[in-house]
Design a protein around this motif. Structure first.
Motif, PDB file in Angstrom:
ATOM      1  N   LEU A  35       0.826  -1.205   0.000  1.00 46.44           N
ATOM      2  CA  LEU A  35       0.000   0.000   0.000  1.00 46.44           C
ATOM      3  C   LEU A  35       0.866   1.264   0.000  1.00 46.44           C
ATOM      4  CD1 LEU A  35      -2.927   1.081   0.136  1.00 46.44           C
ATOM      5  CD2 LEU A  35      -2.741   0.960   2.621  1.00 46.44           C
ATOM      6  N   ASN A  36       1.880   1.290   0.839  1.00 44.13           N
ATOM      7  CA  ASN A  36       2.734   2.472   0.938  1.00 44.13           C
ATOM      8  C   ASN A  36       3.621   2.670  -0.289  1.00 44.13           C
ATOM      9  OD1 ASN A  36       1.762   3.361   3.414  1.00 44.13           O
ATOM     10  ND2 ASN A  36       3.211   2.090   4.548  1.00 44.13           N
ATOM     11  N   ASN A  37       4.127   1.577  -0.855  1.00 48.08           N
ATOM     12  CA  ASN A  37       5.017   1.693  -2.015  1.00 48.08           C
ATOM     13  C   ASN A  37       4.297   2.094  -3.294  1.00 48.08           C
ATOM     14  OD1 ASN A  37       7.261   1.175  -0.538  1.00 48.08           O
ATOM     15  ND2 ASN A  37       7.616  -0.871  -1.364  1.00 48.08           N
ATOM     16  N   HIS A  38       2.989   1.912  -3.337  1.00 53.22           N
ATOM     17  CA  HIS A  38       2.211   2.235  -4.529  1.00 53.22           C
ATOM     18  C   HIS A  38       1.007   3.098  -4.145  1.00 53.22           C
ATOM     19  CE1 HIS A  38       4.686  -0.614  -6.724  1.00 53.22           C
ATOM     20  NE2 HIS A  38       4.522  -1.436  -5.698  1.00 53.22           N
ATOM     21  N   LYS A  39       1.234   3.964  -3.172  1.00 59.24           N
ATOM     22  CA  LYS A  39       0.149   4.747  -2.570  1.00 59.24           C
ATOM     23  C   LYS A  39      -0.631   5.555  -3.606  1.00 59.24           C
ATOM     24  CE  LYS A  39      -0.462   6.794   1.732  1.00 59.24           C
ATOM     25  NZ  LYS A  39       0.207   7.296   2.918  1.00 59.24           N
ATOM     26  N   ASP A  40       0.058   6.236  -4.514  1.00 62.41           N
ATOM     27  CA  ASP A  40      -0.641   7.054  -5.514  1.00 62.41           C
ATOM     28  C   ASP A  40      -1.561   6.208  -6.383  1.00 62.41           C
ATOM     29  OD1 ASP A  40       0.622   9.307  -4.527  1.00 62.41           O
ATOM     30  OD2 ASP A  40       2.188   9.296  -6.065  1.00 62.41           O
ATOM     31  N   GLU A  41      -1.095   5.020  -6.765  1.00 64.83           N
ATOM     32  CA  GLU A  41      -1.927   4.123  -7.569  1.00 64.83           C
ATOM     33  C   GLU A  41      -3.147   3.657  -6.781  1.00 64.83           C
ATOM     34  OE1 GLU A  41       0.395   0.953  -9.338  1.00 64.83           O
ATOM     35  OE2 GLU A  41       2.108   2.310  -9.471  1.00 64.83           O
ATOM     36  N   TYR A  42      -2.957   3.349  -5.489  1.00 67.90           N
ATOM     37  CA  TYR A  42      -4.080   2.878  -4.679  1.00 67.90           C
ATOM     38  C   TYR A  42      -5.064   3.999  -4.339  1.00 67.90           C
ATOM     39  CZ  TYR A  42      -2.186  -1.790  -4.465  1.00 67.90           C
ATOM     40  OH  TYR A  42      -1.747  -3.042  -4.819  1.00 67.90           O
ATOM     41  N   VAL A  43      -4.592   5.232  -4.238  1.00 64.68           N
ATOM     42  CA  VAL A  43      -5.522   6.351  -4.059  1.00 64.68           C
ATOM     43  C   VAL A  43      -6.463   6.417  -5.252  1.00 64.68           C
ATOM     44  CG1 VAL A  43      -5.707   8.881  -4.014  1.00 64.68           C
ATOM     45  CG2 VAL A  43      -4.082   7.721  -2.510  1.00 64.68           C
ATOM     46  N   PHE A 100      -9.147 -11.622  -7.814  1.00 62.13           N
ATOM     47  CA  PHE A 100      -8.210 -10.509  -7.816  1.00 62.13           C
ATOM     48  C   PHE A 100      -6.946 -10.953  -8.538  1.00 62.13           C
ATOM     49  CE2 PHE A 100     -10.954 -10.044  -4.217  1.00 62.13           C
ATOM     50  CZ  PHE A 100     -11.329  -8.709  -4.291  1.00 62.13           C
ATOM     51  N   ILE A 101      -6.494 -10.125  -9.468  1.00 62.77           N
ATOM     52  CA  ILE A 101      -5.294 -10.425 -10.238  1.00 62.77           C
ATOM     53  C   ILE A 101      -4.252  -9.345  -9.998  1.00 62.77           C
ATOM     54  CG2 ILE A 101      -6.397 -11.845 -12.012  1.00 62.77           C
ATOM     55  CD1 ILE A 101      -6.716  -9.350 -13.723  1.00 62.77           C
ATOM     56  N   HIS A 102      -3.014  -9.668 -10.283  1.00 62.98           N
ATOM     57  CA  HIS A 102      -1.910  -8.740 -10.079  1.00 62.98           C
ATOM     58  C   HIS A 102      -2.107  -7.505 -10.944  1.00 62.98           C
ATOM     59  CE1 HIS A 102       2.135  -7.170  -9.700  1.00 62.98           C
ATOM     60  NE2 HIS A 102       2.369  -8.077  -8.768  1.00 62.98           N
ATOM     61  N   LEU A 103      -1.857  -6.358 -10.383  1.00 59.57           N
ATOM     62  CA  LEU A 103      -2.089  -5.096 -11.090  1.00 59.57           C
ATOM     63  C   LEU A 103      -0.891  -4.626 -11.913  1.00 59.57           C
ATOM     64  CD1 LEU A 103      -3.822  -3.179  -8.171  1.00 59.57           C
ATOM     65  CD2 LEU A 103      -4.922  -4.165 -10.197  1.00 59.57           C
ATOM     66  N   ARG A 104       0.309  -5.175 -11.645  1.00 60.07           N
ATOM     67  CA  ARG A 104       1.502  -4.608 -12.281  1.00 60.07           C
ATOM     68  C   ARG A 104       2.448  -5.615 -12.908  1.00 60.07           C
ATOM     69  NH1 ARG A 104       0.844  -2.561  -7.526  1.00 60.07           N
ATOM     70  NH2 ARG A 104       2.538  -3.767  -6.638  1.00 60.07           N
ATOM     71  N   SER A 105       2.077  -6.854 -13.067  1.00 60.25           N
ATOM     72  CA  SER A 105       3.021  -7.812 -13.655  1.00 60.25           C
ATOM     73  C   SER A 105       2.419  -8.475 -14.885  1.00 60.25           C
ATOM     74  CB  SER A 105       3.426  -8.876 -12.637  1.00 60.25           C
ATOM     75  OG  SER A 105       2.382  -9.809 -12.459  1.00 60.25           O
ATOM     76  N   PRO A 106       3.278  -8.876 -15.818  1.00 64.39           N
ATOM     77  CA  PRO A 106       2.778  -9.596 -16.984  1.00 64.39           C
ATOM     78  C   PRO A 106       2.288 -10.990 -16.586  1.00 64.39           C
ATOM     79  CG  PRO A 106       5.137  -9.074 -17.219  1.00 64.39           C
ATOM     80  CD  PRO A 106       4.700  -8.609 -15.874  1.00 64.39           C
ATOM     81  N   LEU A 107       1.423 -11.526 -17.402  1.00 64.56           N
ATOM     82  CA  LEU A 107       0.894 -12.876 -17.189  1.00 64.56           C
ATOM     83  C   LEU A 107       2.029 -13.880 -17.172  1.00 64.56           C
ATOM     84  CD1 LEU A 107      -1.694 -14.671 -17.065  1.00 64.56           C
ATOM     85  CD2 LEU A 107      -1.507 -14.852 -19.554  1.00 64.56           C
ATOM     86  N   VAL A 108       1.957 -14.827 -16.251  1.00 70.49           N
ATOM     87  CA  VAL A 108       2.924 -15.918 -16.212  1.00 70.49           C
ATOM     88  C   VAL A 108       2.239 -17.179 -16.735  1.00 70.49           C
ATOM     89  CG1 VAL A 108       4.234 -14.919 -14.307  1.00 70.49           C
ATOM     90  CG2 VAL A 108       2.368 -16.498 -13.817  1.00 70.49           C
ATOM     91  N   THR A 109       3.035 -18.176 -17.066  1.00 71.53           N
ATOM     92  CA  THR A 109       2.468 -19.416 -17.587  1.00 71.53           C
ATOM     93  C   THR A 109       1.587 -20.069 -16.531  1.00 71.53           C
ATOM     94  OG1 THR A 109       4.276 -20.800 -16.802  1.00 71.53           O
ATOM     95  CG2 THR A 109       4.525 -19.794 -19.012  1.00 71.53           C
ATOM     96  N   HIS A 151      -1.807  -2.028 -14.803  1.00 72.70           N
ATOM     97  CA  HIS A 151      -0.812  -1.505 -15.733  1.00 72.70           C
ATOM     98  C   HIS A 151      -0.999  -2.211 -17.076  1.00 72.70           C
ATOM     99  CE1 HIS A 151       2.278   0.521 -12.984  1.00 72.70           C
ATOM    100  NE2 HIS A 151       1.161   0.386 -12.302  1.00 72.70           N
ATOM    101  N   PRO A 152      -0.609  -1.585 -18.170  1.00 65.83           N
ATOM    102  CA  PRO A 152      -0.757  -2.229 -19.484  1.00 65.83           C
ATOM    103  C   PRO A 152      -0.099  -3.608 -19.559  1.00 65.83           C
ATOM    104  CG  PRO A 152      -0.216   0.084 -19.761  1.00 65.83           C
ATOM    105  CD  PRO A 152      -0.109  -0.213 -18.278  1.00 65.83           C
ATOM    106  N   CYS A 153       1.008  -3.811 -18.860  1.00 61.54           N
ATOM    107  CA  CYS A 153       1.683  -5.116 -18.915  1.00 61.54           C
ATOM    108  C   CYS A 153       0.844  -6.233 -18.308  1.00 61.54           C
ATOM    109  CB  CYS A 153       3.045  -5.043 -18.232  1.00 61.54           C
ATOM    110  SG  CYS A 153       2.986  -4.853 -16.437  1.00 61.54           S
ATOM    111  N   ALA A 154      -0.152  -5.894 -17.486  1.00 64.03           N
ATOM    112  CA  ALA A 154      -0.974  -6.895 -16.798  1.00 64.03           C
ATOM    113  C   ALA A 154      -2.272  -7.219 -17.528  1.00 64.03           C
ATOM    114  CB  ALA A 154      -1.281  -6.421 -15.385  1.00 64.03           C
ATOM    115  N   LEU A 155      -2.466  -6.668 -18.707  1.00 61.09           N
ATOM    116  CA  LEU A 155      -3.721  -6.850 -19.457  1.00 61.09           C
ATOM    117  C   LEU A 155      -4.060  -8.313 -19.706  1.00 61.09           C
ATOM    118  CD1 LEU A 155      -6.093  -5.675 -21.096  1.00 61.09           C
ATOM    119  CD2 LEU A 155      -4.559  -5.611 -23.067  1.00 61.09           C
ATOM    120  N   GLU A 156      -3.086  -9.126 -19.987  1.00 61.35           N
ATOM    121  CA  GLU A 156      -3.347 -10.521 -20.354  1.00 61.35           C
ATOM    122  C   GLU A 156      -3.871 -11.379 -19.213  1.00 61.35           C
ATOM    123  OE1 GLU A 156      -3.490 -11.794 -23.471  1.00 61.35           O
ATOM    124  OE2 GLU A 156      -3.242  -9.678 -23.968  1.00 61.35           O
ATOM    125  N   TRP A 157      -3.719 -10.925 -17.966  1.00 63.45           N
ATOM    126  CA  TRP A 157      -4.257 -11.696 -16.844  1.00 63.45           C
ATOM    127  C   TRP A 157      -5.758 -11.912 -17.020  1.00 63.45           C
ATOM    128  CZ3 TRP A 157      -1.905 -14.411 -13.203  1.00 63.45           C
ATOM    129  CH2 TRP A 157      -0.567 -14.135 -12.910  1.00 63.45           C
TER     130      TRP A 157
END
Length: 188
Positions: A35-43, A100-109, A151-157
């Motif tokens: 939460l603290n490291n990505h505070k602006d995004e979570y706001v 709930f899916i990851h907001l900032r990472s690309p899809l993994v296998t 993030h755009p990189c996480a679209l495939e999730w």
């Protein structure tokens, strides 16, 4: 079994991540870090600084038997859990079922993906639900805020789960909430 002490949501996550049942303090710290490291995004995701401050207050409680206002809250914590631990998190209750899916990472296998499930029962207790996950199981609706604020990189999730979400849609009743938020309509 997860102890019923107000930290049960954090204990359940610790157990699902193969941490010790008493590592609920570490889960609180990890989510606070996220939460603290990505505070602006979570706001932006939560819609206000006040909501982020409320979640910070919840996560800063490191004592046994917290009062109700320091319990894990869903769907808010779902975003933090999925993103910090890089997991797909299923949240099930009689009132709300969400993924709930990851907001900032690309899809993994699929082989590298970790899926965990938490249930909210009796209106006051979180439990492990992984025992009910079988290969190819239907997937709960993906949380709208995950769809909108990733993030755009996480679209495939989201795309990876389309057919399994449809399986879920085909099997639920009309009284189950499938969104985190609702529009208030004045019927006067």
């Amino acid at each position: 079994m997860v102890d019923s002490d107000g930290n049960c949501g954090f204990r359940a996550i610790a157990g699902l991540l193969d941490l010790g049942k008493n590592d609920w303090v570490q889960v609180r710290r990890d989510l606070l870090h996220e939460l603290n490291n990505h505070k602006d995004e979570y706001v932006i995701l939560y819609g206000s600084h006040e909501r982020v401050e409320k979640l910070t207050h919840i996560l800063l409680y490191f004592e046994d038997s917290p009062c109700f206002d320091c319990w894990m809250t869903m769907p808010d914590m779902g975003h933090l859990i999925a993103s910090f631990y890089n997991v797909v998190l299923y949240h099930l209750s009689l009132q709300q079922c969400l993924t709930f899916i990851h907001l900032r990472s690309p899809l993994v296998t699929l082989a590298d993906r970790r899926e965990i499930a938490i249930g909210f029962v009796n209106g006051n207790h979180f439990v492990h639900m992984n025992a009910f996950l079988e290969a190819g199981h239907p997937v709960l609706f993906i949380a709208v805020l995950c769809q909108v604020h990733h993030h755009p990189c996480a679209l495939e999730w989201e795309n990876a789960y389309v057919s399994r979400v449809q399986q879920f849609k085909d099997n639920i009743g009309p009284s189950v909430a499938t969104r985190e938020t609702f529009d208030v309509v004045d019927i006067d």
